[in-house]
Design an enzyme around this catalytic site. Structure first.
Site, PDB file in Angstrom:
ATOM      1  N   SER A   1       0.809  -1.221   0.000  1.00 45.86           N
ATOM      2  CA  SER A   1       0.000   0.000   0.000  1.00 45.86           C
ATOM      3  C   SER A   1       0.843   1.272   0.000  1.00 45.86           C
ATOM      4  O   SER A   1       1.593   1.526  -0.934  1.00 45.86           O
ATOM      5  CB  SER A   1      -0.952  -0.044   1.192  1.00 45.86           C
ATOM      6  OG  SER A   1      -1.870   1.007   1.133  1.00 45.86           O
TER       7      SER A   1
ATOM      8  N   ASP B   1      -3.452   6.447  -2.916  1.00 48.78           N
ATOM      9  CA  ASP B   1      -2.262   5.890  -2.268  1.00 48.78           C
ATOM     10  C   ASP B   1      -1.665   4.826  -3.201  1.00 48.78           C
ATOM     11  O   ASP B   1      -2.145   4.620  -4.322  1.00 48.78           O
ATOM     12  CB  ASP B   1      -2.579   5.343  -0.869  1.00 48.78           C
ATOM     13  CG  ASP B   1      -3.398   4.073  -0.913  1.00 48.78           C
ATOM     14  OD1 ASP B   1      -4.096   3.850  -1.924  1.00 48.78           O
ATOM     15  OD2 ASP B   1      -3.348   3.289   0.050  1.00 48.78           O
TER      16      ASP B   1
ATOM     17  N   ASP C   1      -6.395   2.247  -2.790  1.00 48.92           N
ATOM     18  CA  ASP C   1      -7.609   2.018  -1.985  1.00 48.92           C
ATOM     19  C   ASP C   1      -7.929   3.197  -1.064  1.00 48.92           C
ATOM     20  O   ASP C   1      -8.842   3.120  -0.262  1.00 48.92           O
ATOM     21  CB  ASP C   1      -7.551   0.686  -1.211  1.00 48.92           C
ATOM     22  CG  ASP C   1      -6.446   0.640  -0.158  1.00 48.92           C
ATOM     23  OD1 ASP C   1      -5.687   1.624  -0.036  1.00 48.92           O
ATOM     24  OD2 ASP C   1      -6.342  -0.391   0.532  1.00 48.92           O
TER      25      ASP C   1
ATOM     26  N   GLU D   1     -12.391   6.435   6.835  1.00 44.80           N
ATOM     27  CA  GLU D   1     -11.395   6.879   7.802  1.00 44.80           C
ATOM     28  C   GLU D   1     -10.924   8.248   7.319  1.00 44.80           C
ATOM     29  O   GLU D   1     -10.983   8.545   6.126  1.00 44.80           O
ATOM     30  CB  GLU D   1     -10.224   5.890   7.850  1.00 44.80           C
ATOM     31  CG  GLU D   1     -10.617   4.560   8.469  1.00 44.80           C
ATOM     32  CD  GLU D   1      -9.419   3.652   8.708  1.00 44.80           C
ATOM     33  OE1 GLU D   1      -9.102   3.405   9.879  1.00 44.80           O
ATOM     34  OE2 GLU D   1      -8.802   3.196   7.736  1.00 44.80           O
ATOM     35  N   ALA D   2     -10.422   9.049   8.263  1.00 47.42           N
ATOM     36  CA  ALA D   2      -9.943  10.386   7.891  1.00 47.42           C
ATOM     37  C   ALA D   2      -8.877  10.304   6.795  1.00 47.42           C
ATOM     38  O   ALA D   2      -8.739  11.196   5.964  1.00 47.42           O
ATOM     39  CB  ALA D   2      -9.399  11.102   9.121  1.00 47.42           C
ATOM     40  N   ASN D   3      -8.131   9.166   6.744  1.00 47.07           N
ATOM     41  CA  ASN D   3      -7.063   9.015   5.748  1.00 47.07           C
ATOM     42  C   ASN D   3      -7.576   8.789   4.324  1.00 47.07           C
ATOM     43  O   ASN D   3      -6.785   8.675   3.397  1.00 47.07           O
ATOM     44  CB  ASN D   3      -6.114   7.881   6.151  1.00 47.07           C
ATOM     45  CG  ASN D   3      -6.805   6.520   6.167  1.00 47.07           C
ATOM     46  OD1 ASN D   3      -7.794   6.291   5.475  1.00 47.07           O
ATOM     47  ND2 ASN D   3      -6.291   5.599   6.966  1.00 47.07           N
TER      48      ASN D   3
ATOM     49  N   ARG E   1      -3.514   5.788  21.642  1.00 45.62           N
ATOM     50  CA  ARG E   1      -3.738   4.368  21.358  1.00 45.62           C
ATOM     51  C   ARG E   1      -2.423   3.740  20.908  1.00 45.62           C
ATOM     52  O   ARG E   1      -1.605   4.409  20.246  1.00 45.62           O
ATOM     53  CB  ARG E   1      -4.816   4.158  20.303  1.00 45.62           C
ATOM     54  CG  ARG E   1      -4.599   4.885  18.995  1.00 45.62           C
ATOM     55  CD  ARG E   1      -5.707   4.621  17.992  1.00 45.62           C
ATOM     56  NE  ARG E   1      -5.592   3.291  17.410  1.00 45.62           N
ATOM     57  CZ  ARG E   1      -4.861   3.008  16.332  1.00 45.62           C
ATOM     58  NH1 ARG E   1      -4.157   3.941  15.732  1.00 45.62           N
ATOM     59  NH2 ARG E   1      -4.814   1.777  15.871  1.00 45.62           N
TER      60      ARG E   1
ATOM     61  N   GLY F   1      -0.638  -0.466  15.861  1.00 48.15           N
ATOM     62  CA  GLY F   1      -0.868  -1.881  15.592  1.00 48.15           C
ATOM     63  C   GLY F   1       0.379  -2.576  15.076  1.00 48.15           C
ATOM     64  O   GLY F   1       0.425  -3.800  14.978  1.00 48.15           O
ATOM     65  N   THR F   2       1.409  -1.791  14.712  1.00 47.30           N
ATOM     66  CA  THR F   2       2.548  -2.384  14.005  1.00 47.30           C
ATOM     67  C   THR F   2       3.914  -2.165  14.660  1.00 47.30           C
ATOM     68  O   THR F   2       4.843  -2.893  14.369  1.00 47.30           O
ATOM     69  CB  THR F   2       2.630  -1.806  12.574  1.00 47.30           C
ATOM     70  OG1 THR F   2       2.467  -0.382  12.658  1.00 47.30           O
ATOM     71  CG2 THR F   2       1.530  -2.365  11.691  1.00 47.30           C
TER      72      THR F   2
END
Length: 541
Positions: A64, A276, A280, A370-372, A497, A500-501
């Protein structure tokens, strides 16, 4: 299962010693040279998943918006959705198994998931334009063949195109034809039907500059150009012929840095957008006459689509339940506008497309972004059937015409996953039909100033959250500290938060002014550093 073949091929795709990877929202992602064994094993897993659900499974080789030297892989479930969470665990187990345990792990997965190895298996493969993708997709094929699966290699496609193909295949063509031509024809036909009704003012409206992140989007948009009507003038930039993928360009770069991409020359008030690397995600932007840059992100896209759909749904006079699904990163003013001005219910879920998609399925019309810039619209089976019926049979002109527009929106949107090409066409159609400029769209509401920061920590697991990641449960005292800091500023909120990575904690803050948003984000980052085991020097303002 042919143990000898498995042993022989597995040795050709050895796992580097000591490497462990986790299958997350984005599948597996890391440096391309560490992925050969992962690709082979995901070929194996796709065959097992296909046998388990008696359907075609997709495998997409892409990383991505990551740098060009990275790569990755994700599996696509039968209706074009993301891999089922229980199988994410199997993916991680299989990826990290030592050579000699491979057969044992496969047998365990077969037992746990009731996989009948005698059944047929079918896998669709796609890949992005990274230099490493062709060789890595060959490793996937090796894995599929060892377990006797059938495959169809689509070669270079956008991620959403592969999701689309898998869905078409498993709905026996009800969703569309499982070919690139089928995809282009379905989308362009729906788009042309929509803009037929627009009374587009002036030439400038139809020009759109698109930054394709030097990725697959440029190739596929070029292929699609002949399907578009004359009046759509798309100009492709960062097409991959000169520069590196995602380097100083693409939707992620524009969103994070809040500035235009390299390689695209912007004149005042021109409508521009960026995809991107695997097409997507999409964000829009423009420069005003004073030269200021304005980003029109996923929140504004969701709002524009919601305004449009709400008007149409009011005209068809059915009792359809519509809602917008956001994450905690959505700008506070977008949430306020949707709830208070538009009177559309808004639901907040944990970060990650699968959570948004899952929640959106609960409504007749579920809009999620999502904001992205990753998002789409989902229509329930019942709503879709009713809309198509009204478009065909309704006697009342206004109702029938509104249903007709809705029917074309259903065909234009890629309901399997966020799709930059499809989303772009939906947005362009709405702007044309409503006679809106990009500035008028941007003016629906003003974004609250915000700031994203990250703090390196020894172990991201010390932070545990609740309430769709908006409140921290651990470490003790952190949430109380954030609450006290937020009270100091107007219109403010902040949350933290774990990534995740990687071992970082992400911080988001918004307030009435940029200065206050920056100050709040900094103060929260210091609290995280001190209470959650920060590494290195404390964050500097």
């Amino acid at each position: 299962m042919d143990s000898e073949a498995l042993r022989k091929y597995s040795a050709l795709h050895p796992k580097p010693a000591g490497l462990t990877l986790q299958y997350g929202t984005a599948g597996f992602r890391t440096k391309a040279e560490q992925l050969d064994h992962i690709m082979f094993r995901m070929g194996l897993l796709a065959v097992l998943r296909s046998k388990a659900v008696t359907a075609t499974i997709g495998i997409m080789v892409t990383a991505s918006h990551n740098p060009e030297e990275d790569n990755g892989v994700k599996l696509v479930d039968p209706l074009g959705e993301m891999l089922h969470p229980s199988w994410e665990e199997y993916a991680t187990q299989l990826a990290n198994a030592e050579e000699q345990e491979l057969q044992k792990v496969i047998t365990e997965i077969c037992q746990k998931a009731a996989v009948n190895l005698q059944k047929d298996a079918s896998v669709f493969i796609g890949r992005d334009t990274r230099p490493s993708s062709k060789k890595l997709s060959q490793s996937v094929i090796d894995g599929i063949q060892v377990l006797g699966g059938q495959y169809h290699d689509y070669g270079l496609v956008t991620t959403p195109q592969l999701h689309y193909m898998v869905c078409c295949q498993n709905t026996q063509g009800q969703y569309g034809k499982a070919t690139l031509e089928g995809y282009y024809e379905k989308l362009s036909k729906a788009f042309m039907e929509l803009i037929k009704q627009s009374h587009c003012s002036g030439e400038s409206q139809r020009h759109l500059k698109i930054d394709c992140a030097n990725g697959i989007g440029a190739l596929k948009l070029s292929e699609m150009k002949p399907y578009f009507p004359q009046e759509v003038l798309i100009h492709i930039y960062n097409d991959g012929t000169k520069e590196k993928l995602n380097h100083l360009c693409g939707a992620d770069f524009v969103k994070v840095h809040q500035k235009p991409p390299g390689g695209l020359d912007m004149k005042p008030n021109e409508r521009c957008c960026s995809f991107d690397g695997d097409a997507d995600r999409i964000v829009y932007y423009y420069k005003d006459t004073a030269g200021h840059f304005h980003l029109v992100d996923g929140d504004k896209i969701a709002t524009l689509i919601s305004v449009f759909l709400k008007e149409l749904l009011a005209k068809v006079k059915q009792n359809f339940k519509m809602a917008v699904v956001q994450t905690a990163y959505a700008n506070g003013n977008s949430t306020r506008y949707l709830q208070e001005t538009l009177k559309v219910p808004v639901h907040c879920v944990k970060t990650g497309v699968k959570h948004l998609h899952h929640k959106a399925q609960e409504f007749d019309v579920g809009v999620y972004f999502e904001a992205n810039g990753h998002g789409t619209v989902l229509f329930s089976k019942a709503a879709e059937t009713k809309i198509r019926q009204l478009a065909k049979e309704e006697k009342d002109d206004e109702k029938r015409e509104a249903a007709n527009v809705l029917e074309n929106v259903i065909d234009l949107i890629n309901q399997t996953v966020g799709d930059a090409v499809s989303d772009m066409l939906v947005i362009e159609a709405i702007l044309a039909l409503k006679g809106l400029t990009v500035q008028q769209w941007d003016a629906l509401y003003a974004d609250l100033p915000n700031r994203l920061l990250k703090v390196q920590v020894a172990d991201r697991r010390v932070i545990d959250t609740t309430d769709a990641e908006r409140r921290a449960l651990t470490p003790p005292g952190l949430q109380e500290k954030i609450d006290a800091l937020v009270k100091k500023y107007k219109l403010s909120r902040a949350f933290v938060r774990p990534s995740g990575t990687e071992d970082v904690v992400r911080i988001y803050a918004e307030a009435d002014t940029q200065e206050n948003a920056d100050a709040l984000a900094h103060e929260v980052s210091l609290a995280v550093f001190h209470l959650a085991g920060g590494k290195g020097a404390p964050p500097q303002p």
